[in-house]
Design a protein around this motif. Structure first.
Motif, PDB file in Angstrom:
ATOM      1  N   VAL A 206       0.836  -1.202   0.000  1.00 36.15           N
ATOM      2  CA  VAL A 206       0.000   0.000   0.000  1.00 36.15           C
ATOM      3  C   VAL A 206       0.872   1.255   0.000  1.00 36.15           C
ATOM      4  O   VAL A 206       1.860   1.329   0.746  1.00 36.15           O
ATOM      5  N   ASP A 207       0.494   2.209  -0.816  1.00 33.56           N
ATOM      6  CA  ASP A 207       1.171   3.508  -0.840  1.00 33.56           C
ATOM      7  C   ASP A 207       0.543   4.379   0.245  1.00 33.56           C
ATOM      8  O   ASP A 207      -0.561   4.904   0.078  1.00 33.56           O
ATOM      9  N   ALA A 208       1.233   4.508   1.375  1.00 36.69           N
ATOM     10  CA  ALA A 208       0.756   5.310   2.516  1.00 36.69           C
ATOM     11  C   ALA A 208       1.979   5.877   3.223  1.00 36.69           C
ATOM     12  O   ALA A 208       2.315   5.475   4.339  1.00 36.69           O
ATOM     13  N   TRP A 210       2.731   8.392   4.868  1.00 32.39           N
ATOM     14  CA  TRP A 210       2.622   9.073   6.151  1.00 32.39           C
ATOM     15  C   TRP A 210       2.753   8.103   7.329  1.00 32.39           C
ATOM     16  O   TRP A 210       2.970   8.526   8.461  1.00 32.39           O
ATOM     17  N   LEU A 211       2.643   6.803   7.084  1.00 31.02           N
ATOM     18  CA  LEU A 211       2.767   5.820   8.161  1.00 31.02           C
ATOM     19  C   LEU A 211       4.240   5.492   8.379  1.00 31.02           C
ATOM     20  O   LEU A 211       4.943   5.083   7.453  1.00 31.02           O
ATOM     21  N   TYR A 230       6.919   1.293   0.421  1.00 32.21           N
ATOM     22  CA  TYR A 230       5.484   1.025   0.555  1.00 32.21           C
ATOM     23  C   TYR A 230       5.234   0.425   1.933  1.00 32.21           C
ATOM     24  O   TYR A 230       6.178   0.075   2.662  1.00 32.21           O
ATOM     25  N   THR A 259      -7.668  -1.330   8.799  1.00 36.45           N
ATOM     26  CA  THR A 259      -8.178   0.041   8.841  1.00 36.45           C
ATOM     27  C   THR A 259      -8.774   0.345  10.214  1.00 36.45           C
ATOM     28  O   THR A 259      -8.771   1.497  10.661  1.00 36.45           O
ATOM     29  N   SER A 264      -6.364   5.896   8.984  1.00 38.40           N
ATOM     30  CA  SER A 264      -5.854   6.630   7.823  1.00 38.40           C
ATOM     31  C   SER A 264      -5.470   5.715   6.670  1.00 38.40           C
ATOM     32  O   SER A 264      -5.259   6.168   5.539  1.00 38.40           O
ATOM     33  N   LEU A 265      -5.403   4.414   6.939  1.00 38.12           N
ATOM     34  CA  LEU A 265      -5.046   3.467   5.890  1.00 38.12           C
ATOM     35  C   LEU A 265      -6.068   3.484   4.752  1.00 38.12           C
ATOM     36  O   LEU A 265      -5.751   3.115   3.616  1.00 38.12           O
ATOM     37  N   ARG A 267      -7.021   5.854   3.173  1.00 32.31           N
ATOM     38  CA  ARG A 267      -6.575   6.815   2.157  1.00 32.31           C
ATOM     39  C   ARG A 267      -5.419   6.281   1.318  1.00 32.31           C
ATOM     40  O   ARG A 267      -4.979   6.926   0.370  1.00 32.31           O
ATOM     41  N   GLY A 268      -4.908   5.121   1.684  1.00 25.84           N
ATOM     42  CA  GLY A 268      -3.786   4.542   0.958  1.00 25.84           C
ATOM     43  C   GLY A 268      -4.221   3.909  -0.359  1.00 25.84           C
ATOM     44  O   GLY A 268      -5.372   3.494  -0.520  1.00 25.84           O
ATOM     45  N   ARG A 269      -3.299   3.802  -1.288  1.00 22.68           N
ATOM     46  CA  ARG A 269      -3.568   3.207  -2.600  1.00 22.68           C
ATOM     47  C   ARG A 269      -2.881   1.844  -2.676  1.00 22.68           C
ATOM     48  O   ARG A 269      -1.676   1.742  -2.427  1.00 22.68           O
TER      49      ARG A 269
END
Length: 339
Positions: A206-208, A210-211, A230, A259, A264-265, A267-269
């Motif tokens: 996942v592209d996130a 901010w984590l 990632y 989630t 906030s996950l 919002r991940g792609r």
């Protein structure tokens, strides 16, 4: 012993670690790594790669501590070196959370990882369904980078690489003095180990960005592991399941569970999905075989497989152990040799 020939079967993280350790520790030996699949096609390539381990039931605890400590210290040295970006080895801090406090609040490795402590009541408010937690810094080893880096290190130490499917250890007996079996789940057929079972694992990339900190739920069924490029989100532990296709139902369940832990996950792609089969066994098998292949003067066999989901966490430690067993085999063959 100069002229001794050693074969290592299997090029996952356990096999490559073992091949490197033998080549560097016993430089007089000729070491060949044999496998039908190399990175990026191994089970290890998709592993989340976080250094964490559960206790095995029938292995002395001090031996397990040595395996984990040797692996942690080896990778920590890499993480603190200029090789860290190329090797894909980085420090990772986070929490493990429990719905109810475990019987043993301090696992046997608590003093091996860095900064181990219990979560405060204030910190636990973030996870309202959980009553106990541990915080610590461990290591994340990204095998898609680490395995090629290890393979380069192996060839630099004089090791040879051969892509070949090994159907039986006997077929290697006439060419090598010692054969080290690191074939993982392949040992079910290669050496007839009925105690090996696949444990299916499915993860998402996942592209996130901010984590920055990992979250692991007790039992390891749900986890969020940020990495360099990632976030690995998982997972499943489906024993006896040989399916390698992505299951959309598992994907949905993983995202729903994780989630809840980290809202906030959502919002991940999702960048990709992966399925692998962990080579699970009641205990890892790190030992010499009782007999040489073909009797008296055949090749010695050393086994190093069955790490389950903890291959990355124990690979270097069990490689050190296996290297000692290889040394003892060669010394029996040539008592006066200096190894």
């Amino acid at each position: 012993m100069r002229g001794a020939k050693v074969a290592v079967v299997g090029a996952g993280v356990v096999g490559l670690s073992t091949a490197v350790c033998i080549a560097e520790t016993l430089p007089g030996c000729s070491v060949t790594l044999l496998a039908d699949k190399f990175s990026p096609g191994t089970t290890s390539d998709g592993a989340a790669g976080i250094l964490y381990v559960e206790q095995f039931p029938d292995i002395p605890l001090e031996r397990q501590r040595c395996w984990f400590r040797d692996t942690f210290d080896h990778l920590l040295a890499i993480a603190q070196s200029r090789h860290a970006p190329d090797a894909g080895v980085l420090l990772n801090s986070g929490v493990q959370i429990f719905r109810e406090p475990p019987a043993n609040k301090r696992p046997y490795w608590w003093d091996i990882v860095l900064g181990f402590r219990f979560l405060s009541e204030r910190e636990l408010r973030r996870f309202p369904e959980h009553t106990f937690g541990q915080a610590f810094t461990t290591i994340k080893c990204e095998c898609s980078s680490y395995l090629p880096w290890l393979q380069h290190r192996f060839t630099k130490a004089g090791g040879k690489v051969e892509q070949k499917k090994v159907s039986s250890l006997e077929e290697l007996s006439s060419d090598y003095h010692v054969i080290v079996n690191c074939s993982g789940l392949g040992s079910k057929e290669l050496v007839g180990d009925c105690g090996l079972v696949p444990v299916r694992g499915q993860v998402l990339k996942v592209d996130a960005p901010w984590l920055k900190h990992f979250i692991r739920q007790e039992g390891g069924k749900s986890y969020i592991y940020p990495g360099s490029g990632y976030v690995t989100v998982g997972g499943t532990r489906q024993e006896g399941d040989w399916r390698l296709a992505v299951d959309p139902g598992d994907t949905e369940a993983i995202l729903e569970r994780c989630t809840r832990l980290e809202p906030s996950l959502c919002r991940g792609r999702v960048l990709g999905q992966w399925v692998g089969l962990r080579p699970s066994r009641r205990n890892p098998r790190v030992e010499r075989a009782g007999q040489r292949l073909g009797g008296g003067r055949g090749a010695h066999v050393v086994h190093n497989y069955g790490h389950g989901g903890y291959g990355v966490s124990l690979a270097w430690g069990t490689a050190v152990d296996a290297t000692g067993l290889v040394r003892s085999c060669l010394q029996e063959m040539h008592p006066r040799a200096k190894l």
